[in-house]
Design an enzyme around this catalytic site. Structure first.
Site, mmCIF file in Angstrom:
data_model
loop_
_atom_site.group_PDB
_atom_site.id
_atom_site.type_symbol
_atom_site.label_atom_id
_atom_site.label_comp_id
_atom_site.label_asym_id
_atom_site.label_seq_id
_atom_site.Cartn_x
_atom_site.Cartn_y
_atom_site.Cartn_z
ATOM 1 N N GLY A 12 10.612 -44.315 -15.334
ATOM 2 C CA GLY A 12 10.010 -45.377 -14.514
ATOM 3 C C GLY A 12 8.769 -45.999 -15.124
ATOM 4 N N ASN A 14 8.695 -48.643 -17.024
ATOM 5 C CA ASN A 14 8.811 -50.094 -16.822
ATOM 6 C C ASN A 14 8.568 -50.455 -15.366
ATOM 7 O OD1 ASN A 14 9.723 -51.824 -19.257
ATOM 8 N ND2 ASN A 14 10.808 -49.874 -19.475
ATOM 9 N N ASN A 102 18.250 -57.591 -16.611
ATOM 10 C CA ASN A 102 18.138 -56.253 -17.197
ATOM 11 C C ASN A 102 17.278 -56.328 -18.449
ATOM 12 O OD1 ASN A 102 18.789 -53.486 -17.800
ATOM 13 N ND2 ASN A 102 20.326 -54.190 -19.268
ATOM 14 N N HIS A 104 17.006 -54.486 -22.220
ATOM 15 C CA HIS A 104 17.686 -53.576 -23.144
ATOM 16 C C HIS A 104 16.747 -53.314 -24.324
ATOM 17 C CE1 HIS A 104 21.154 -51.571 -24.820
ATOM 18 N NE2 HIS A 104 20.814 -52.086 -25.987
#
Ligand code: GAR
Length: 193
Positions: A12, A14, A102, A104
């Site tokens: 977590g 981010n 998202n 990546h």
């Protein structure tokens, strides 16, 4: 106020960067954390910040549409994936068109796809002897890591880098840029950072 949900399965870091970034925002609030793991670090991050948490199981995510009710109860209009392990089911995609993104930890389209998560991505980058890696923020569609790319930022891969040092470099970029990219998208401003 735009309410966003963060979907995450891991530590977590981010999620924490996003929560901190929007803490005093007048436009955006993190309204919910959705996790696929009951003991994921991200749950502690959410609790510490008094953000409601929903833990999903494979059954309630894929065999029911319960999650939609939870999202709507928290007035969520945008979803941010930050290390979420499972694919997003079609009914969620249909209800949030172009409103799920998202991050990546590599430069897509290289080193993405099913199973390419966290450390594995950095190991693949090293095995491929890349000289550059970085981050990619993209829209989420029904295929892993194949939605339209919104933003990329590069960093170098040095001869003495290993998966640990690469992960640290890439995560620094993630924490710096992901919250800003999210803000630009939500405020419908060009993503030039
Ligand atoms: C992040 O590095 C993110 O890019 C990656 O998982 C990590 C989660 O870390 N996502 C993927 O690999 C998606 N395929 P965090 O829990 O510390 O934010």
């Amino acid at each position: 106020m735009i309410h966003l949900a963060i979907f995450a399965s891991g530590k977590g870091t981010n999620a924490e960067a996003i929560i901190n970034y929007f803490r005093n925002s007048r436009d955006v609030a993190v309204g919910l954390v959705v996790s696929s793991h009951p003991d994921a670090g991200v749950i502690e991050v959410a609790k510490k910040n008094r953000i409601p948490v929903a833990v999903v199981t494979k059954e309630n995510l894929y065999d029911s549409q319960e999650l939609l009710e939870v999202l709507s109860r928290h007035e969520i209009s945008f979803i941010v994936l930050a290390g979420f392990l499972w694919y997003v089911p079609a009914y969620v995609l249909e209800n949030y068109p172009n409103r799920i993104i998202n991050i990546h930890p590599a430069l897509l389209p290289r080193h993405g796809g099913k199973g390419m998560y966290g450390r594995k991505v950095h190991e693949a980058v090293l095995n491929a002897k890349e000289t550059e890696t970085g981050i990619t923020v993209h829209y989420v569609n029904e295929r892993y890591d194949e939605g339209e790319i919104i933003f990329q930022k590069k960093c170098s891969v040095e001869p003495d880098d290993d998966a640990t040092t690469l992960e640290a470099k890439v995560q620094r970029l993630e924490h710096e840029y992901y919250p800003k990219v999210i803000e630009k998208i939500l405020l419908q401003e060009p993503v030039r950072l």
